[in-house]
Design a protein around this motif. Sequence first.
Motif, PDB file in Angstrom:
ATOM      1  N   LEU A  11       0.634  -1.290   0.401  1.00 25.88           N
ATOM      2  CA  LEU A  11       0.261   0.128   0.399  1.00 25.88           C
ATOM      3  C   LEU A  11       0.201   0.688   1.818  1.00 25.88           C
ATOM      4  N   VAL A  14       3.743   1.417   2.885  1.00 28.41           N
ATOM      5  CA  VAL A  14       4.265   2.621   2.235  1.00 28.41           C
ATOM      6  C   VAL A  14       3.723   3.870   2.927  1.00 28.41           C
ATOM      7  N   GLU A  15       2.502   3.837   3.364  1.00 23.82           N
ATOM      8  CA  GLU A  15       1.921   4.992   4.062  1.00 23.82           C
ATOM      9  C   GLU A  15       2.633   5.290   5.379  1.00 23.82           C
ATOM     10  N   TYR A  25      11.937  -1.411  -2.270  1.00 25.71           N
ATOM     11  CA  TYR A  25      11.012  -2.468  -2.678  1.00 25.71           C
ATOM     12  C   TYR A  25      11.336  -3.753  -1.915  1.00 25.71           C
ATOM     13  N   MET A  48       3.336  -1.184  -6.741  1.00 25.02           N
ATOM     14  CA  MET A  48       3.475   0.271  -6.680  1.00 25.02           C
ATOM     15  C   MET A  48       3.129   0.899  -8.022  1.00 25.02           C
ATOM     16  N   GLY A  52      -0.027   2.344  -6.591  1.00 27.61           N
ATOM     17  CA  GLY A  52       0.649   3.234  -5.654  1.00 27.61           C
ATOM     18  C   GLY A  52       0.331   4.708  -5.752  1.00 27.61           C
ATOM     19  N   GLY A  53      -0.547   5.104  -6.643  1.00 27.04           N
ATOM     20  CA  GLY A  53      -0.820   6.517  -6.836  1.00 27.04           C
ATOM     21  C   GLY A  53      -1.416   7.225  -5.635  1.00 27.04           C
ATOM     22  N   TRP A  57       4.270   7.253  -2.979  1.00 30.71           N
ATOM     23  CA  TRP A  57       5.040   6.364  -3.851  1.00 30.71           C
ATOM     24  C   TRP A  57       6.481   6.804  -4.022  1.00 30.71           C
ATOM     25  N   HIS A  58       6.707   8.111  -3.928  1.00 31.88           N
ATOM     26  CA  HIS A  58       8.046   8.658  -4.127  1.00 31.88           C
ATOM     27  C   HIS A  58       9.014   8.257  -3.014  1.00 31.88           C
ATOM     28  N   VAL A  60       9.532   5.218  -2.075  1.00 34.20           N
ATOM     29  CA  VAL A  60       9.978   3.842  -2.332  1.00 34.20           C
ATOM     30  C   VAL A  60      10.961   3.872  -3.499  1.00 34.20           C
ATOM     31  N   PRO A  68      11.962   6.061  -8.590  1.00 34.25           N
ATOM     32  CA  PRO A  68      11.049   5.243  -9.399  1.00 34.25           C
ATOM     33  C   PRO A  68      11.185   5.525 -10.897  1.00 34.25           C
TER      34      PRO A  68
END
Length: 100
Positions: A11, A14-15, A25, A48, A52-53, A57-58, A60, A68
């Motif tokens: 996470l 992803v940030e 991924y 995710m 991932g909320g 998330w979008h 990835v 996704p």
Amino acid sequence: MTPQEYVEEVLALVERVPPGRVTTYGAIADALAETSGRASARLVGTIMARHGGGVPWHRVVNSAGRLPPGHEERARTLLRAEGCPLRGDGVDMAAAAWYP
């Protein structure tokens, strides 16, 4: 690295993906493989989906740029708003890919 620490590292990575860019991924799994002992794109996808909320998330996608699963329209809207280069069914990976 414990399973929970791995989730947190995924996470956190992803940030870091910049607006208008995407990562995969597999790229996340590869970036964390040495320190975590794990190298599974599927595990990153599961993380995710479950956790991932609260992160972008979008940003990835799969290695072909596919959005996704089950969230394609929302992801497309968010990515378009960020100026991410899109193509017919996903992201233009040559123009938008970001690797950690």
